[in-house]
Design a protein around this motif. Structure first.
Motif, PDB file in Angstrom:
ATOM      1  N   ILE A   1     -18.542  29.364 -12.570  1.00 28.31           N
ATOM      2  CA  ILE A   1     -18.080  29.727 -11.227  1.00 28.31           C
ATOM      3  C   ILE A   1     -17.883  28.461 -10.395  1.00 28.31           C
ATOM      4  O   ILE A   1     -18.765  27.610 -10.290  1.00 28.31           O
ATOM      5  N   GLY A   2     -16.684  28.337  -9.814  1.00 25.69           N
ATOM      6  CA  GLY A   2     -16.355  27.173  -9.011  1.00 25.69           C
ATOM      7  C   GLY A   2     -15.858  25.985  -9.809  1.00 25.69           C
ATOM      8  O   GLY A   2     -15.447  24.973  -9.227  1.00 25.69           O
ATOM      9  N   GLN A   3     -15.866  26.112 -11.142  1.00 21.42           N
ATOM     10  CA  GLN A   3     -15.408  25.017 -11.987  1.00 21.42           C
ATOM     11  C   GLN A   3     -13.887  25.033 -12.137  1.00 21.42           C
ATOM     12  O   GLN A   3     -13.233  26.069 -11.976  1.00 21.42           O
ATOM     13  N   ASP A   4     -13.328  23.890 -12.442  1.00 16.76           N
ATOM     14  CA  ASP A   4     -11.885  23.734 -12.613  1.00 16.76           C
ATOM     15  C   ASP A   4     -11.409  24.426 -13.884  1.00 16.76           C
ATOM     16  O   ASP A   4     -11.858  24.100 -14.982  1.00 16.76           O
ATOM     17  N   PHE A   5     -10.509  25.397 -13.740  1.00 20.31           N
ATOM     18  CA  PHE A   5     -10.010  26.147 -14.881  1.00 20.31           C
ATOM     19  C   PHE A   5      -9.041  25.313 -15.716  1.00 20.31           C
ATOM     20  O   PHE A   5      -8.978  25.450 -16.938  1.00 20.31           O
ATOM     21  N   VAL A   6      -8.291  24.433 -15.063  1.00 15.56           N
ATOM     22  CA  VAL A   6      -7.294  23.616 -15.766  1.00 15.56           C
ATOM     23  C   VAL A   6      -7.949  22.767 -16.847  1.00 15.56           C
ATOM     24  O   VAL A   6      -7.366  22.526 -17.914  1.00 15.56           O
ATOM     25  N   SER A   7      -9.163  22.333 -16.627  1.00 13.21           N
ATOM     26  CA  SER A   7      -9.839  21.444 -17.573  1.00 13.21           C
ATOM     27  C   SER A   7     -10.505  22.186 -18.724  1.00 13.21           C
ATOM     28  O   SER A   7     -11.083  21.560 -19.610  1.00 13.21           O
ATOM     29  N   LEU A   8     -10.431  23.518 -18.715  1.00 17.84           N
ATOM     30  CA  LEU A   8     -11.070  24.296 -19.780  1.00 17.84           C
ATOM     31  C   LEU A   8     -10.390  24.031 -21.120  1.00 17.84           C
ATOM     32  O   LEU A   8      -9.176  24.158 -21.246  1.00 17.84           O
ATOM     33  N   LYS A   9     -11.192  23.678 -22.118  1.00 18.51           N
ATOM     34  CA  LYS A   9     -10.663  23.369 -23.450  1.00 18.51           C
ATOM     35  C   LYS A   9     -11.475  24.085 -24.524  1.00 18.51           C
ATOM     36  O   LYS A   9     -12.628  24.457 -24.296  1.00 18.51           O
ATOM     37  N   ASP A  10     -10.861  24.269 -25.693  1.00 22.77           N
ATOM     38  CA  ASP A  10     -11.602  24.842 -26.806  1.00 22.77           C
ATOM     39  C   ASP A  10     -12.322  23.710 -27.542  1.00 22.77           C
ATOM     40  O   ASP A  10     -12.274  22.550 -27.134  1.00 22.77           O
ATOM     41  N   ARG A  11     -12.988  24.021 -28.634  1.00 17.38           N
ATOM     42  CA  ARG A  11     -13.801  23.013 -29.310  1.00 17.38           C
ATOM     43  C   ARG A  11     -12.954  21.943 -29.996  1.00 17.38           C
ATOM     44  O   ARG A  11     -13.473  20.907 -30.390  1.00 17.38           O
ATOM     45  N   THR A  12     -11.653  22.190 -30.143  1.00 19.97           N
ATOM     46  CA  THR A  12     -10.778  21.188 -30.752  1.00 19.97           C
ATOM     47  C   THR A  12     -10.162  20.277 -29.700  1.00 19.97           C
ATOM     48  O   THR A  12      -9.464  19.326 -30.038  1.00 19.97           O
ATOM     49  N   GLY A  13     -10.384  20.600 -28.417  1.00 21.19           N
ATOM     50  CA  GLY A  13      -9.804  19.799 -27.349  1.00 21.19           C
ATOM     51  C   GLY A  13      -8.520  20.364 -26.786  1.00 21.19           C
ATOM     52  O   GLY A  13      -7.907  19.765 -25.889  1.00 21.19           O
ATOM     53  N   LYS A  14      -8.087  21.543 -27.283  1.00 20.93           N
ATOM     54  CA  LYS A  14      -6.874  22.184 -26.771  1.00 20.93           C
ATOM     55  C   LYS A  14      -7.087  22.673 -25.338  1.00 20.93           C
ATOM     56  O   LYS A  14      -8.117  23.252 -24.999  1.00 20.93           O
ATOM     57  N   SER A  15      -6.117  22.446 -24.458  1.00 20.56           N
ATOM     58  CA  SER A  15      -6.236  22.818 -23.042  1.00 20.56           C
ATOM     59  C   SER A  15      -5.968  24.306 -22.852  1.00 20.56           C
ATOM     60  O   SER A  15      -4.841  24.728 -22.542  1.00 20.56           O
ATOM     61  N   ILE A  16      -6.988  25.112 -23.000  1.00 20.72           N
ATOM     62  CA  ILE A  16      -6.857  26.561 -22.869  1.00 20.72           C
ATOM     63  C   ILE A  16      -6.447  26.959 -21.456  1.00 20.72           C
ATOM     64  O   ILE A  16      -5.549  27.786 -21.259  1.00 20.72           O
ATOM     65  N   GLY A  17      -7.129  26.380 -20.468  1.00 23.89           N
ATOM     66  CA  GLY A  17      -6.849  26.751 -19.082  1.00 23.89           C
ATOM     67  C   GLY A  17      -5.413  26.503 -18.689  1.00 23.89           C
ATOM     68  O   GLY A  17      -4.749  27.379 -18.124  1.00 23.89           O
TER      69      GLY A  17
END
Length: 290
Positions: free
Chosen positions: A213-229
């Motif tokens: 909560i409150g964290q940047d969604f754009v920076s969300l990545k999977d364990r391989t480093g793919k930018s999910i967000g």
């Protein structure tokens, strides 16, 4: 002792958790009919019926079985995994929360059929799966029958997405708070929702990991480093709905699995609900524009 503890958890949580749409109506019908036969047999035979409930016979149908507990918390009969507890008072083995839930069931005065859900290891598959229990009090005894619902899939994920969408329309503040408080209306076993503010690009609600909560969604990545967000934001930029497959840790199995997410844009919010497959993920997240 460990096996007994797991059995106790399965019995008690069954009566504490809310229920969702049943995806196995035929199984539900079989379970209810078995419970009805058991209740009728018990009313006719009294405690003599307990022997029939504790052996293989007419009250054991595949993975459906009857178990009976008295008002003091003693296991009186079972032909299933709880058979080893017959004759034991199980209440002293419960923690405080489960004891309260269990006491609530035993204190019920009505004799109508009740129901609840819990998670339990399906011995035929070796996986933790949802199980639904129907139970009825007769005198000072509680008779119950449960069956496996299986893991939540596409239908359940879409239904939860629709529920969250409608509730946000009705009362945004209340719904976001409910999701963040892990309200059981928005959690179905390994199924949960999260919501992102499209203006700030931050999580505003999450049905499992409150640290986001409150964290940047754009920076969300999977364990391989793919930018999910960023991928999800790109998908929803020019269309109201989309699907997206990626890797994520299943909160129930604790394994990385492939997850298919259903995305919906509502005004300035992105609503996401996804379901996990039985396959462990071994590749990076890939957008799905279907």
């Amino acid at each position: 002792m460990k096996k007994c503890w797991m059995v106790l958890i399965s019995l008690c949580v069954a009566f504490a958790m809310p229920t969702f749409a049943d995806t196995k109506p035929e199984e539900a019908s079989r379970a209810k009919k078995l419970l009805e036969r058991a209740v009728e047999h018990y009313r006719d035979e009294g405690d003599r019926a307990l022997a029939a409930f504790s052996r293989q016979g007419p009250f054991l149908e595949g993975n459906l079985y009857v178990f009976v507990i008295d008002s003091e918390g003693v296991m009186l009969a079972s032909s299933g995994p709880s058979h080893a507890l017959i004759g034991r008072n199980i209440k002293p083995l419960l923690d405080d929360r489960l004891k309260l839930d269990f006491e609530a069931v035993l204190s019920e005065s009505g004799e109508g059929v009740r129901e609840g859900e819990y998670r339990w290891v399906n011995q035929s598959t070796g996986r933790v799966e949802r199980k639904k229990a129907f139970y009825q009090r007769v005198g000072d005894h509680v008779l119950a029958v449960g069956y496996y619902l299986g893991r939540p899939g596409e239908a359940e994920a879409k239904a939860l997405l629709g529920r969250v969408t409608e509730d946000l329309k009705e009362n945004r503040h209340k719904t976001l708070n409910a999701i963040n408080w892990l309200d059981p209306r928005y959690i179905q076993d390994e199924l949960y929702a999260f919501v992102v503010d499209l203006q700030s690009k931050q999580f505003v609600a999450h049905g499992y990991d409150l640290n986001l909560i409150g964290q940047d969604f754009v920076s969300l990545k999977d364990r391989t480093g793919k930018s999910i967000g960023q991928d999800m934001l790109d998908l929803i930029d020019d269309q109201p709905e989309a699907t997206y497959s990626y890797q994520w840790r299943n909160p129930v199995t604790r394994k990385f699995e492939t997850k298919q997410a259903f995305l919906r844009r509502q005004d300035d919010l992105l609503i996401v609900v996804g379901h996990y497959s039985n396959l462990e993920a071994d590749s990076e997240a890939v957008p799905n524009n279907n």
